[in-house]
Design a protein around this motif. Structure first.
Motif, PDB file in Angstrom:
ATOM      1  N   LYS B  17       0.820  -1.205   0.000  1.00  0.00           N
ATOM      2  CA  LYS B  17       0.000   0.000   0.000  1.00  0.00           C
ATOM      3  C   LYS B  17       0.857   1.259   0.000  1.00  0.00           C
ATOM      4  N   MET B  20       2.649   1.763  -3.246  1.00  0.00           N
ATOM      5  CA  MET B  20       1.738   2.347  -4.242  1.00  0.00           C
ATOM      6  C   MET B  20       1.555   3.834  -3.986  1.00  0.00           C
ATOM      7  N   THR B  23       4.561   5.570  -5.201  1.00  0.00           N
ATOM      8  CA  THR B  23       4.582   5.583  -6.660  1.00  0.00           C
ATOM      9  C   THR B  23       3.631   6.653  -7.196  1.00  0.00           C
ATOM     10  N   ILE B  89      -5.755  -1.983  -1.792  1.00  0.00           N
ATOM     11  CA  ILE B  89      -4.546  -2.641  -2.294  1.00  0.00           C
ATOM     12  C   ILE B  89      -4.493  -4.043  -1.689  1.00  0.00           C
ATOM     13  N   ASN B 117      -2.409  -6.309  -6.290  1.00  0.00           N
ATOM     14  CA  ASN B 117      -1.009  -5.894  -6.354  1.00  0.00           C
ATOM     15  C   ASN B 117      -0.072  -7.106  -6.356  1.00  0.00           C
ATOM     16  N   THR B 145      -2.109  -4.822 -10.689  1.00  0.00           N
ATOM     17  CA  THR B 145      -1.073  -3.788 -10.557  1.00  0.00           C
ATOM     18  C   THR B 145       0.240  -4.378 -10.044  1.00  0.00           C
ATOM     19  N   ALA B 147       2.931  -2.316  -7.764  1.00  0.00           N
ATOM     20  CA  ALA B 147       3.194  -0.997  -7.185  1.00  0.00           C
ATOM     21  C   ALA B 147       4.636  -0.546  -7.392  1.00  0.00           C
ATOM     22  N   GLY B 150       4.844   0.558 -11.024  1.00  0.00           N
ATOM     23  CA  GLY B 150       3.792   1.470 -11.463  1.00  0.00           C
ATOM     24  C   GLY B 150       2.868   0.828 -12.483  1.00  0.00           C
ATOM     25  N   LYS B 153      -1.154   1.297 -12.704  1.00  0.00           N
ATOM     26  CA  LYS B 153      -1.651   2.364 -11.822  1.00  0.00           C
ATOM     27  C   LYS B 153      -2.596   3.319 -12.554  1.00  0.00           C
TER      28      LYS B 153
END
Lengths: 79, 726
Positions: B17, B20, B23, B89, B117, B145, B147, B150, B153
């Protein structure tokens, strides 16, 4: 199949959780971490002083103290 | 059209989390606290196309009950602030447990986008997740995703924006079944809650009903406030609880959790996830753990890691600390040469530049130390340390994770209590955290060490090394016993459950390392500019005013100028050196007399009747008062008080000899002073840090408590010492 306390399991032993007797804060925490009935677990290690122990369940590793393991009952030799 | 959105990131700890969040927002972050609690609130902003997004990083939680501060602030934020969309996430390698929070977020009715993620690792493991099927079952968009890179995202943000526009804040709770025993009761209670109008649009009534049956304190309160009308709900809930207990042997709370996990299992078995046979990442972690948490090698390696961390910090930190010291020294000298002599000059040079410089000098140390702490934390090793140390620290009412703050603060002599107190935030259990940060100042920080060296050198001679070792052991004993004492009195209560995830080992991201380190350093720097500036001026004034009277001043001036004239008239070098030494002696005497009549001096003398119980005279008292500003000040204040002029903490042999030959000093006084310095009030930078991590009340408590402990034990040591050795 014997139902025993989680504390009794040895390293590398597998079992399935049959009941969690903890209530309140500890109970909530135990359940949030995924220790609910019918979950397969395996003891994968113990700390240098034999407490806490490390468990593998649902694909991740969880550590808990023996005093907390006392509330968790498992069906031994089943997996 | 340009729009403003607010999104919240929610998820389990270790789900990526924060990675992310970094990012998405990069350096545009603000760290604050949620009102009334010490839980960090991170916010950041980002631009997406033409829109401005505000992102809130909620604390990592496993659940949404009301029992930890983290869960409570997350829940309160979701309910009261109503973010446009919640981005959940989820660690896709650990889907089952992560979805437990997801289901609770959906039951709350929040507009939700699930970010699956760590998909790169899922793919690497050769597993497959049917994302669209998962999305279908959860009735929420799911986006894959990574993280760290990226990946995904933009899709994630786009989905969140769409969700935000579609839902416009309306609640759309997910309904899952809780079985024949609970479902009818839940519906009944939900209807009663609707009738009582308790939801006021913030919660779905069904959610309130479920939480009521779970025995959630906050929800019980809300319902009980409805007065008599809530009695029916209470009766029904009690009846249901009894029924569950009698027929199933468990409480509704457990039953609810079982059904939630059952719901998740049914989704996953319905083809969302192909069965996982090979868990690469976990297997690799297990192999590393076989060594790193081995019964014998584990503790040995841990000691080596801690020692290395320490050695690196002080090796790498020495140079920049030296530069900063030189910079502030130069600044002081320059200002001194520009400004006319007098009180204002003294204020700027000693009070402002000296005080703030002394604090800023620690910045390189804090940066390096935190970089390593963050590295150990993000890599997953910190959790292993806690796991290995827990059994020992639990005896003293602490937690396995307390080991890090204790070590940083000076568990290996030379640490610093300030980063030690700050590091206590890795403890998630409030009682253990409080106990840890209160005992951290007992450790032997780098500023106490020169005092010990001075005293050991003067009174224990060849046994100085042994005495230093003894001081280290003693500080550990006191810290641990104090923790035990606090945990059985003021911070009483059962140990917080340990249950802790051992995340797979990971290489931390550089970006995260830099952002988190800088954040902590910046908090510290800000403090130096505000609170500490003010206090250092007060302490400077206390040690300067009211000053000598005119006659005395004039007396010293006459003596000095007499010698100055002599120096310029003598040509012989030896004689000149002798006169210069005499001049210094007079200056030293003047400083001593000024200090003696200063407010600090008066306080020192006023305290003498009490401090004599521990063998301390007024000079020692002044040094100890000065030591509250920073423990470094103790040696230099002793130097001034014993007319030794400016004593450098690193070269204090002269002062040592002076003390050893002073009739007021003996082994008993030396030992008592060492104990006192080790234990008494933390320096004010530490006090400020405690106020920030705990509260002002606890910061004040630590000053009083530590000083009391210090006094009691130094009196005891002095008296036993007098009886044994003198």
């Amino acid at each position: 199949m014997d139902i025993v306390c989680l504390r009794k399991l040895k390293v590398n032993e597998k079992a399935v959780i049959s009941a969690v007797k903890a209530e309140g804060e500890l109970g909530r925490r135990i359940r949030a971490m995924g220790l609910v009935p019918n979950t397969e677990i395996k003891v994968i290690g113990e700390a240098p002083l034999k407490d806490p122990v490390a468990l593998r369940l649902k694909g991740f590793t969880l550590t808990l103290r023996n005093s907390e393991a006392d509330y968790i009952f498992v069906e031994q030799g089943k997996s | 059209m340009k729009q403003n959105y607010e999104f919240a990131l929610a998820g389990n700890p270790n789900a990526g989390k924060t990675t992310m969040f970094n990012t998405l927002t990069g350096g545009r972050q603000r760290v604050g606290n949620y009102p009334g609690v010490t839980v960090e609130k991170r916010e950041g902003s980002m631009r997406f196309g033409s829109d401005d997004l505000n992102i809130v990083d909620l604390p990592g939680t496993y659940s949404l009950t009301a029992y930890t501060q983290e869960e409570l602030v997350s829940r309160t934020y979701l309910v009261d602030s109503k973010p446009g969309c919640v981005i959940n996430i989820v660690d896709a390698t650990n889907l089952e447990r992560n979805l437990y929070l997801t289901v609770q977020l959906l039951e709350l009715g929040s507009p939700l986008v699930v970010a699956l993620n760590m998909m790169d690792e899922v793919r690497k493991q050769g597993r497959h997740i049917n994302t669209s099927l998962l999305s279908h079952h959860l009735r929420a968009p799911a986006i894959e995703t990574v993280a760290r890179t990226g990946e995904g995202k933009d899709d994630m943000i786009t989905a969140a924006m769409k969700m935000s526009c579609d839902r416009q804040g309306a609640l759309n709770p997910l309904v899952i079944t809780y079985g024949p025993d609970l479902d009818p009761v839940i519906t009944q209670i939900a209807d009663m809650i609707e009738d009582l109008k308790l939801c006021d649009g913030r919660f779905p009534s069904r959610w309130l009903a479920i939480k009521y049956l779970e025995g959630d304190d906050q929800i019980l309160d809300i319902v009980t406030k409805a007065g008599e009308k809530s009695e029916a709900i209470k009766k029904l809930a009690e009846k249901t609880a009894k029924h569950c207990k009698d027929t199933l042997g468990i409480y509704p709370e457990s039953l609810i959790a079982d059904y939630r996990y059952g719901f998740i299992a049914s989704i996953l078995k319905d083809g969302v996830m192909a069965d996982d046979s090979a868990l690469d990442r976990v297997i690799l972690s297990d192999r590393i753990d076989a060594l790193l948490t081995n019964r014998f090698f584990g503790p040995v390696i841990m000691l080596m890691v801690l020692y290395a961390m320490f050695a690196i910090t002080f090796k790498l930190g020495a140079a920049p600390m030296g530069w900063l010291e030189a910079l502030f020294g130069w600044l002081g000298d320059t200002v001194a040469s520009i400004m006319p002599d007098g009180d204002l000059e003294s204020l700027v040079v000693s009070g402002v530049i000296g005080g703030v410089g002394g604090v800023l000098g620690f910045v390189p140390l804090i940066i390096i130390m935190f970089m390593m702490v963050t590295f150990l934390e993000d890599s997953g090793y910190m959790a292993r340390m806690a796991y290995m140390m827990d059994r020992v620290l639990r005896i003293f009412g602490l937690h396995g994770s307390s080991v890090m703050p204790l070590i940083i603060a000076g568990g290996i002599p030379g640490g610093c209590a300030v980063p030690g107190v700050m590091a206590s935030r890795i403890l998630r259990s409030p009682k253990e955290k409080l106990a840890t940060l209160l005992v951290v100042p007992f450790m032997n920080c780098g500023a106490k060490v020169p005092v010990f060296i001075l005293i050991c050198g003067a009174f224990f001679g060849e046994k100085a090394a042994l005495a230093m070792f003894g001081a280290t052991i003693t500080s550990w004993i006191f810290a641990l016993l104090a923790a035990r004492f606090l945990r059985s009195t003021l911070i009483r209560g059962d140990a917080t459950p340990f249950l802790m995830e051992l995340p797979p080992y990971r290489l931390p991201t550089f970006k995260g390392l830099i952002i988190h380190t800088w954040e902590r350093a910046w908090q510290y720097i800000k403090k130096a500019g505000t609170v500490i500036l003010g206090l250092s001026v007060i302490i400077w004034a206390g040690m300067t005013y009211p000053g000598l009277d005119e006659a005395q001043k004039a007396g010293f001036e006459t003596k000095k100028s007499e010698i100055q004239t002599k120096i310029s008239s003598v040509s012989d070098n030896d004689e000149k050196a002798g006169l210069e030494a005499k001049l210094e002696e007079i200056s030293a005497e003047e400083s001593m007399k000024t200090l003696r009549v200063s407010y600090a001096g008066m306080l020192g003398q006023a305290l003498e009747p009490i401090s004599k119980l521990a063998g301390f005279d007024w000079r020692v008292n002044i040094a100890l008062i000065g030591g509250f500003a920073a423990k470094e000040v103790i040696v230099s204040s002793l130097g001034t008080a014993y007319s030794m002029g400016n004593v450098d903490a690193e070269h204090s042999e002269g002062l040592g000899k002076r003390l050893a030959s002073d009739p007021g000093w003996n082994v008993a006084v030396a030992l008592a002073l060492m104990i006192f310095v080790m234990l008494y009030s933390p320096c004010f930078v530490t006090v400020v840090a405690i106020a920030k991590e705990a509260s002002r009340k606890w910061a004040a408590f630590s000053m009083v408590f530590n000083t009391t402990v210090a006094f009691v034990f130094s009196v005891a040591v002095y008296n036993i010492g007098m009886w044994l050795f003198v």
